[in-house]
Design an enzyme around this catalytic site. Structure first.
Site, PDB file in Angstrom:
ATOM      1  N   GLY A 182      80.960 121.195  69.230  1.00 57.78           N
ATOM      2  CA  GLY A 182      80.273 120.261  69.559  1.00 57.78           C
ATOM      3  C   GLY A 182      78.894 120.060  68.875  1.00 57.78           C
ATOM      4  CG  ASP A 201      83.730 115.809  75.192  1.00 61.52           C
ATOM      5  OD1 ASP A 201      83.424 116.277  74.294  1.00 61.52           O
ATOM      6  OD2 ASP A 201      84.759 114.806  75.142  1.00 61.52           O
TER       7      ASP A 201
END
Ligand code: NAG
Ligand code: NAG
Ligand code: NAG
Ligand code: NAG
Ligand code: NAG
Ligand code: NAG
Ligand code: NAG
Length: 819
Positions: A512, A627
């Site tokens: 990420g 997510d």
């Protein structure tokens, strides 16, 4: 007679004492151990040792409150090594600090000479040298307020005196133990129109925008604050900023921390101490020139950087991997003199004014004309926003360090080629046409939703103003923020060695917020190292978030955090290494998908469900992952799934189950409609992502980008229509035909479809899902899934279960409104 003499002696002594408590007369000395207190008792000066240091320094600190909070230091760079220091006032009027060999290690300065100089500590914390008989407050020979350290006190002038050349600026301490000048300075820069630069060494880190008559451009408004008043003066003699306390019983000070953060503190009481009142740097958008020339930073967007209208990334490759430093270039070059015009931006922090020109008496029309006349003028605006605006500010050269800040920004007019302008003019006209076409009743509702949006964003904003910019260096060990994180700390050399110095061969992929490396510790333990990349400035927040979330969690279906490494520029998270990488590398890969037979996939679905249940309900915190997707499910040696990547996760209070955000982050294809469209996320939006994941695991197809020759449905729509026709089995991955268990597969698809239903209320909770997966209880029929047709995603009627279509319609439109 004798008694009278004694009386006289004592009374004289008393007189001398009382007159001299805050003053050092000429040729008098102040030794280590002695202190002087200001007349009102607010400040004290003398020798001290900061933090854990043994060195001695001469300085001033708060006396009546916060005793020990040092506000000024004389011999910052040259400490005394013992307690033999002496401070003296000598002719012609300078303060000297002597060490035991009578060498001057620090002294003040003077331009005049006085016959009888005295030094006095005023109750403002200002140490002044003046003539004994002259108590005129302006006529000081020297004052400590002109030589500022890391603390900015009420009454100090921060800025320049053009007549004398005096430049009063702040410089940070090296550390709490060492007051010598550290890395950071904050000073008014008078190239072009004045603004303030916070520099680390010579590199600009943060810019306080130019003064616009009311405030510094881009800084939160504190006009109405109850604690202090302020003024900004700029004329041919001087430029400075100054503040005064409203009520001296509420004390406030500003500080430039040794980590380079500008903060204002307010004193509460002895138990509460100094409380952070405001931080100048609010978020990553405050990093100087983050988005490069002609870029604009908006913290509510993801990524935060964008180009100004009519501009495009100069280096698209780098731009796309979050290196925005090259900024943007014009799509259409200017045709100077050939009808260039200006595009108006509202609510921005004005760009860097180093290469600017200004005139205080021109109006905005004259300003525009002036800019048009000179081909290198790129933008203009009013100098002073008060009373509808006056004065003129012109930019020559690139426009750098712009940020969107709706609450306290101002207008900026950016020069554009005529053809570009045409495009924007017509698109705004089109938008108007759409709005007019909306029936009146809907218009009312539109305004209502706009009003709500406005209020929500206002709320958010005010939250951010009071926000603390946490010092990442302390994150792992710091307890002062109420987050008692106990994480093992690894040192940088250990990690560097373990990863073969971050060799390309050790790189596992991109997480990420930066690259992930494989490594091996000396004891043979394998690790995965997530390194916050320096270019990914936005990643810092996600990094911190991940530490906060995952450090407190332990579950066999969550990836395990072993520790962190935080050293200067480096921030890394160290995880257990999972040899089989992520789920997507199996289920979407034709060859590798064979390694996962049905029993294994069924176990994986169960494992993810339990991990998610733990996050939502069973852990000490209540966490929404936000997510969840195949690439965030890692597989261990035995193919047990582990949920990873908590960069976007949110921690919730005990009873909260949902929240709203204007910054929608996550991955399309896994996002629930209410989150993607309204920014509303809850445990049920995670359930939606879980449902998508289940259907992907069974079908071996990605939801996003799913294509079927017969219809335009996405994976969800396809699965739903097969289910309705009783043909669920057609969905399964061909590599499962030999291993599947009919009832388990059909049941799992059914549960997946229950999870992706349009309405969050209809979706089961994770505890229900876990129960349904491992029992034979009867299941309700699933309703239509949300986002079942990818291609219709942006057409507002694509998810119209009756009655809801209006609100969906409205919210789509309301986004067009304010932008
Ligand atoms: C301070 O001492 C110097 C030298 O010893 C002397 O010349 C001066 O007159 C003294 N000043 C005062 C105010 O006593
Ligand atoms: C006093 O300061 C001088 C000059 O900085 C230095 O050379 C000397 O060693 C110091 N004396 C002591 C006792 O620290
Ligand atoms: C003050 O001291 C500095 C060096 O420490 C010197 O350059 C300057 O001339 C002195 N006088 C004034 C009035 O600043
Ligand atoms: C200042 O604050 C104190 C205590 O809060 C209060 O008693 C006093 O009236 C205030 N003074 C003024 C001038 O507002
Ligand atoms: C300090 O202030 C807090 C709240 O402002 C209060 O609860 C506490 O009792 C105070 N403590 C003292 C010692 O005054
Ligand atoms: C500012 O503008 C006014 C009005 O146009 C003009 O008279 C004046 O000379 C200008 N000042 C400077 C410094 O250019
Ligand atoms: C335009 O402005 C720049 C910067 O102030 C100046 O150097 C240049 O001479 C100007 N050009 C014209 C044509 O006025």
């Amino acid at each position: 007679m004798e008694a009278f003499n004694i009386f006289l002696f004592f009374s004289t002594l008393f007189l001398i004492k009382s007159a001299a408590t805050d003053t050092i007369a000429a040729n008098q000395t102040l030794r280590d151990g002695d202190t002087i207190v200001s007349a009102g008792g607010s400040f004290e000066m003398g020798f001290f040792s900061p933090g854990s240091s043994q060195n001695r320094y001469f300085g001033i600190w708060y006396k009546s409150i916060a005793s020990g909070t040092v506000v000024w230091v004389a011999n910052r760079a040259i400490p005394l090594t013992d307690t033999s220091g002496v401070l003296k006032v000598v002719s012609p009027g300078i303060l000297v600090l002597l060490n035991s060999s009578n060498c001057v290690i620090w002294s003040s300065n003077t331009t005049r000479s006085l016959s009888s100089p005295v030094a006095q500590l005023l109750d403002t914390g200002n140490l002044v040298v003046r003539d004994e008989s002259d108590s005129d407050q302006e006529n000081f020979l020297w004052q400590s307020f002109d030589y500022q350290g890391d603390t900015f006190l009420p009454g100090m002038k921060f800025g320049k005196d053009f007549r004398t050349g005096l430049d009063r600026y702040w410089s940070s301490w090296k550390s709490v133990d060492d007051p010598s000048p550290g890395d950071y300075t904050n000073r008014i820069d008078t190239n072009g129109y004045p603004q303030i630069f916070l520099r680390r060494g010579s590199v600009i880190q943060f810019r306080t925008g130019p003064w616009n008559g009311l405030r510094f451009s881009g800084l939160p408004s504190l006009l109405q604050n109850p604690i202090y008043t302020f003024q900004y003066v700029f004329n041919q003699d001087e430029v400075y900023y100054q503040y005064e306390l409203v009520n001296s019983s509420v004390v406030s000070r500003m500080e430039l921390s040794s980590g380079g953060i500008i903060q204002r503190f307010t004193w509460i009481n002895r138990t509460q101490g100094w409380v952070l009142y405001m931080t100048a740097q609010m978020d990553t958008c405050d990093r100087y020139a983050l988005c490069g020339p002609y870029g604009s930073c908006n913290i509510d967007n993801s990524p935060a950087c964008g180009c100004l209208k009519g501009f495009e990334p100069k280096a698209p490759g780098e731009w796309n991997v979050a290196d925005w430093s090259d900024g943007c270039v014009r799509r259409t070059p200017l045709e100077c003199g050939n009808g260039d015009g200006f595009l108006q931006y509202t609510g921005v922090k004005l760009p860097d004014t180093q290469y600017s020109w200004f005139n205080t008496s021109m109006n905005l029309m004259e300003c525009k004309k002036m800019c048009l006349k000179n081909c290198s003028c790129n933008a203009y605006t009013s100098l002073d926003v008060r009373g509808g605006g006056s004065g003129c500010l012109l930019w020559f050269g690139d426009l750098i360090d712009i940020r969107q800040c709706s609450a306290n920004g101002q207008d900026l007019y950016v020069r554009m080629a005529a053809s570009e302008l045409e495009e924007y003019r017509s698109s705004s006209e089109k938008r108007r046409a759409i709005l007019i076409a909306i029936p009146i009743s809907l218009l009312g509702m539109l305004f209502l939703s706009l009003f709500l949006l406005f209020h929500l964003s206002k709320k958010r904003k005010s939250k951010r103003e009071g926000m603390i910019t946490l010092n990442p260096e302390k994150e792992c060990t710091d307890e002062k923020n109420g987050q008692d994180i106990e994480l093992p700390l690894f040192d940088f050399p250990t990690i560097a060695k373990a990863t073969n110095y971050f060799s390309v061969n050790n790189k596992l992929g991109e997480g990420g917020f930066g690259p992930v490396y494989k490594g091996m510790l000396e004891k043979g333990q394998q690790i995965a190292v997530k390194r916050l990349s320096k270019s990914s400035k936005q990643g810092l927040d996600e990094f911190k978030n991940e530490v906060l979330c995952i450090a407190k969690l332990q579950h066999r279906n969550l990836v395990k955090l072993l520790g962190c490494c935080i050293e200067e520029e480096e921030q890394m998270l160290i995880y257990e290494y999972l040899p089989n990488k992520s789920l997507d590398s199996f289920i979407f890969d034709e060859k590798r998908s064979k390694f996962l037979d049905w029993p294994k996939r069924h176990d994986i679905i169960n494992g993810i469900a339990r991990g998610l249940l733990y996050l939502h309900q069973d852990s000490r915190l209540r966490i929404i992952h936000r997510d969840l997707k195949a690439s965030n499910i890692l597989l261990d040696y035995d193919m047990n799934p582990k949920i990873s990547d908590f960069g976007l996760a949110r921690i919730f209070g005990g009873n909260e189950t949902s929240a709203n955000t204007t910054r929608v982050v996550g991955t399309y294809g896994y996002m629930s409609p209410e989150y993607a469209i309204d920014g509303l996320f809850s445990i049920k939006s995670d359930v939606f992502s879980f449902g998508v994941l289940v259907l992907e695991i069974i079908s071996g197809n990605k939801n996003r980008g799913f294509y079927h020759g017969d219809h335009s449905l996405n994976l969800l729509g396809h699965a739903w229509s097969l289910h309705k026709e009783g043909k669920s089995l057609e969905l399964i991955d061909m590599s499962l035909v030999e291993s599947f268990n009919l009832s388990e597969v059909v049941r799992s698809i059914h549960i997946g479809l229950l999870c992706v239903q349009q309405s969050p209320e209809d979706r089961p909770t994770m505890s229900m899902v876990v129960l349904m997966l491992c029992s034979d209880m009867s299941l309700p029929q699933p309703k239509q899934p949300g986002f079942f047709s990818e291609r219709n995603f942006l057409k507002s009627d694509s998810f119209s279960t009756k009655g809801e279509s209006h609100s969906a319609n409205l919210l789509t439109l309301s986004y067009l409104g304010p932008r």
